[in-house]
Design a protein around this motif. Structure first.
Motif: not given
Length: 247
Positions: A39-43, A194-201, A207-208, A221-227
């Protein structure tokens, strides 16, 4: 090649992807890879280039330069196969209000040339999954927005794509519906999609499994939320945006 037979590690591979419109560079030399079932978030803010990048990955726009493999298909030479073998859910509800729930699913399944008996079975499975059997013959315009979004997601999965692109799928719905929708996303990803999701929340970005942040056409930037939170020295993804914009 059938997408359900693909056994490679990465569903999406992008290398130095660039899109120019005249003298304007909308997407500038971005590179990343996304694993199967991730699950990949594209912000990014409006105008950051994320919509143009997504359109390229969906086979709707050809790049000016760079390489992209989507589900094993080459963007430069196999864009029609990409469009055929992915799922897509737009930010604006894209099903037909004057058709029933069942008719919408039947129509889109037919467009994807799903065999009649198989389609019938898949529609019933989707209605069971969504608890929408009682609404099967209700006009879509009568449904609340949250139900419409679930229906659009289920319809995007009817042809069993291995990659689904979701463009701000929960925009405008209440927090409870958003959490329920993300439950559907998690369940789908657990099957290897595979889930590629854009969100403004920004809470949804948490959750990604991994997220990226675009600005001015570049992948910053790219990485896990914690990273990323550790890298930027903040507590939330929202703090990253604030710090990122002001630095």
């Amino acid at each position: 090649m059938r997408t359900d037979k693909i056994n490679y590690v990465y569903s999406i591979v992008v290398e130095n992807l660039t899109k120019r419109f005249g003298s304007f560079t909308a997407v500038n030399n971005i590179s990343f890879s996304i694993k199967k079932g991730e699950i990949f978030g594209f912000l990014g803010a409006n105008g950051a280039g994320k919509t143009t990048a997504m359109k390229m990955m969906c086979g709707l726009l050809l790049p000016t330069s760079g390489i992209a493999k989507i589900g094993g298909y080459d963007l430069a030479t196999q864009s029609k196969l990409i469009k055929k073998n992915i799922g897509y859910m737009s930010q604006r509800f894209s099903l037909y209000d004057d058709l029933t729930v069942y008719e919408n699913m039947q129509l889109f399944g037919t467009i994807y040339k799903i065999e009649k008996q198989t389609l019938k079975q898949r529609i019933q499975e989707s209605l069971n999954e969504l608890n929408m059997n009682d609404f099967a013959y209700v006009l879509v315009k009568s449904l609340p927005l949250g139900w419409k979004q679930r229906l659009a997601f289920a319809t995007a999965l009817l042809h069993r794509p291995q990659i689904v692109f979701l463009d701000e799928p929960t925009s405008g719905v209440d927090p409870i519906v958003r959490r329920e929708f993300w439950g559907l996303i998690y369940k789908t990803a657990s099957t290897g999609v595979t889930i590629f999701v854009t969100t403004h929340y920004m809470d949804e970005a948490e959750y990604c499994e991994r997220i990226s942040i675009m600005a001015e056409g570049e992948l910053k930037l790219i990485g896990t939320p914690n990273e990323l939170k550790e890298q930027m020295g903040v507590q939330t993804i929202d703090d990253i945006f604030v710090k990122f914009v002001n630095r």
